[in-house]
Design a protein around this motif. Structure first.
Motif, short mmCIF file in Angstrom:
data_model
loop_
_atom_site.label_atom_id
_atom_site.label_comp_id
_atom_site.label_asym_id
_atom_site.label_seq_id
_atom_site.Cartn_x
_atom_site.Cartn_y
_atom_site.Cartn_z
N THR A 216 1.81 6.39 -12.03
CA THR A 216 1.04 6.56 -10.92
C THR A 216 1.85 7.89 -10.27
OG1 THR A 216 0.38 3.61 -10.43
CG2 THR A 216 1.01 5.73 -8.45
N THR B 174 -1.83 15.05 -6.07
CA THR B 174 -2.28 15.08 -5.41
C THR B 174 -1.45 15.00 -4.04
OG1 THR B 174 -2.29 12.49 -5.21
CG2 THR B 174 -3.96 13.59 -6.44
N GLU C 168 0.20 11.19 -11.47
CA GLU C 168 -1.37 11.40 -10.46
C GLU C 168 -0.50 11.74 -8.91
OE1 GLU C 168 -4.74 8.96 -10.57
OE2 GLU C 168 -4.32 8.58 -12.40
N LYS D 146 -2.92 10.05 -1.78
CA LYS D 146 -3.32 12.13 -1.64
C LYS D 146 -3.91 11.94 -0.14
CE LYS D 146 -8.26 13.62 -3.16
NZ LYS D 146 -9.37 13.32 -3.52
N THR D 147 -4.51 10.31 0.06
CA THR D 147 -5.13 10.52 1.99
C THR D 147 -4.36 10.95 3.02
OG1 THR D 147 -6.86 8.98 1.31
CG2 THR D 147 -6.30 9.26 3.98
N ASP E 195 -3.25 2.99 -8.65
CA ASP E 195 -5.12 3.71 -8.28
C ASP E 195 -4.83 3.28 -6.81
OD1 ASP E 195 -6.11 3.66 -10.43
OD2 ASP E 195 -7.26 1.88 -9.93
N LYS E 196 -4.58 2.41 -5.59
CA LYS E 196 -4.74 2.25 -4.06
C LYS E 196 -3.31 2.81 -4.09
CE LYS E 196 -6.58 -1.99 -4.06
NZ LYS E 196 -6.17 -3.45 -3.95
N GLN F 285 -4.23 6.98 -4.20
CA GLN F 285 -5.82 6.84 -3.10
C GLN F 285 -4.86 7.43 -1.86
OE1 GLN F 285 -8.63 7.81 -3.52
NE2 GLN F 285 -8.90 8.75 -1.67
#
Length: 525
Positions: free
Chosen positions: A125, A132, A128, A104-105, A97-98, A101
């Motif tokens: 992962t 992203t 995803e 994406k950033t 999850d991290k 994120q």
């Protein structure tokens, strides 16, 4: 090396591989913990140089970012150090999850992703991250050399697979290979963009005599640094002409930045163009460079220059004269080397006579004047433009290319196109989306009919009062007034190149009233 779970062995191998860096590893970065399970690379302070703009620094940093995702925190530290020794910024996450994120950033150049992450596994992962951050290159890592896992990860978008344990030379070679791929991908993208621009310029200039004359002027002025003023109605392609000038100039590989002077109120436009210092106004929490600073060495395109307020005109004049300006809230002058190309759909000479535009600025901008003719003066281009827009939007919307009726093609030549190429583009887009030209055909028939009317005419057959019910004089009068209003509004809008604010002033009605009338009379259809 760095991915062994034996601390001393890993540390010794890291040290022994310190000389195994490649030529592309030129930047030394430091990294620090920024929160639970995440490590963030931090830039060392760097003196400001005119030659290295903040936007370039941002892009450079993005290219050098590497995200490492592994469930073993001690291993993350070793990998972080190894990546740092190779000259990159390391950003680390200990869960899927991290990692998603951060990807994406940060939009990292490369992601080193362990197959066996806790919680969300590496394959999930990976999927995803590819959604992203599709431009990030993902390299999977695992201590289990399972052929099925390797094949699956490659099918899901991974670019490579590292088998643990691996040494720093192997890590450097793998990262270097992905960076080389990114360079080649960037060069291929740049080549495609150049080809696309050439095709756009060919379409713009090569299909009518009037545009060939424009091209001749563009080619004469492109390789100089003189300011150019491009005039023409809205939708004629003024920005494409500006880009053509830039692409033929010595500044072709430098920034080309556009500023729409009509899109922002005066205070925001000033900060957008010239930047500001921290604390210059409420909300200015940090220093921000303006467009002129970001375009240093390149070209800035000032669209709708006639809408610029007088105080900003004075500041722009200073930039043109002295090649320097001052931030909002700043005390020091900033030197820039920027070529200025301006565009307007207004008569700037008239604006000068009316006191709305500075005369000295007008002469500074109007060194070379290029007039882009409206579409109604170059209708021979319409078939080529229609073919291009049909192909482009059929591909974009994944639709079949519709066949246009002969009746519609004839109307294209009959219509005066007050919205110029932009209006034609929107009509073709509508045809592609609807899959039929029938609605557009009727719409254009109505527009051509209203265009041909020189004054109030009897209402169409379907709108006439039924004779069996008696003649309704009031209905005829209302219809005549509506048609007269439409004719007057249409003429004023064409005279002002569809500048609604100016049209409302000439008609002596409010801006909202004009928008309502445009909608009521069907002019905005």
């Amino acid at each position: 090396m760095c991915c062994s779970r034996q601390g001393e062995t890993s540390e010794r191998r890291l040290k022994s591989c310190g000389s195994a860096t490649r030529p592309f590893c030129t930047k030394s970065r430091s990294a620090a913990w920024t929160g639970e399970g995440a490590i963030s690379g931090q830039e060392a302070p760097m003196p400001r140089q005119n030659a290295l703009r903040e936007e370039e620094i941002r892009m450079e940093m993005e290219r050098d970012r590497i995200l490492i995702a592994d469930g073993d925190k001690s291993l993350l530290l070793y990998l972080r150090d190894a990546v740092g020794r190779l000259g990159y910024q390391a950003f680390c996450a200990d869960t899927g999850d991290k990692a998603v994120q951060l990807a994406k950033t940060l939009k990292p150049a490369v992601v080193l992703l362990d197959l066996n992450l806790p919680g969300k596994d590496g394959l999930e992962t990976l999927q995803e991250i590819k959604r992203t951050a599709p431009d990030s290159y993902v390299v999977m890592m695992s201590g289990n050399s399972l052929a099925r896992a390797v094949v699956t990860s490659l099918k899901l978008g991974a670019m490579d697979f590292l088998h643990k344990p691996f040494d720093q030379e192997e890590l450097a070679a793998t990262i270097g290979k992905q960076m080389d791929r990114r360079v080649l991908q960037g060069e291929a993208r740049a080549l495609r963009e150049r080809i696309q621009r050439k095709e756009e310029f060919r379409r713009l200039f090569q299909n009518s005599e009037k545009m060939k004359q424009v091209q001749a002027v563009v080619e004469q002025v492109a390789d100089t640094d003189i300011t150019v003023l491009i005039q023409g109605e809205s939708g004629t392609g003024k920005e494409l002409v500006a880009k053509a000038i830039c692409s033929l100039s010595v500044r072709r590989d430098q920034p080309f930045l556009k500023v729409n002077c009509a899109a922002l109120p005066e205070p925001l436009l000033e900060s957008e163009m010239f930047g500001y210092e921290k604390g210059a106004f409420t909300g200015a929490d940090s220093r921000k460079p303006g467009k002129f600073e970001q375009a240093d060495g390149g070209t800035i395109f000032l669209d709708e220059i006639s809408e610029m307020a007088p105080p900003l005109q004075a500041k722009l004049l200073q930039v043109l004269q002295d090649k320097q300006f001052c931030h909002l809230g700043g005390k020091e002058d900033i030197q820039v080397d920027v070529r200025v190309i301006a565009a307007t759909n207004q008569d700037l000479g008239k604006a000068v006579a009316e006191g709305r535009f500075r005369e000295d600025l007008f002469y500074r901008l109007n060194v070379v004047n290029i007039r882009v003719p409206p579409l109604r003066e170059r209708k021979e281009e319409i078939p080529v433009l229609v073919e291009y827009f049909l192909s482009r939007y059929a591909q974009e919307f994944k639709r079949k290319v519709p066949r246009l009726s002969q009746g519609l093609l004839e109307l294209f030549q009959r219509y005066d196109w007050p919205g110029n190429v932009r209006e034609l583009e929107n009509i073709i887009k509508k045809v592609v989306i609807l899959g039929s030209d029938a609605p557009v055909l009727q719409e254009l028939k109505n527009k051509c009919g209203r265009q041909d009317q020189s004054g109030p005419q009897p209402a169409p057959e379907g709108q006439r009062p039924n004779s069996s019910e008696g003649l309704d004089l009031k209905a005829y009068i209302r219809e005549a007034i509506r048609r007269a209003e439409r004719e007057v509004i249409s003429r004023v809008l064409q005279r002002t190149c569809w500048n609604r604010k100016k049209a409302a002033e000439l008609l002596q009605i409010s801006y909202k009233a004009l928008l309502y009338k445009i909608k009521e009379t069907g002019l905005g259809a």
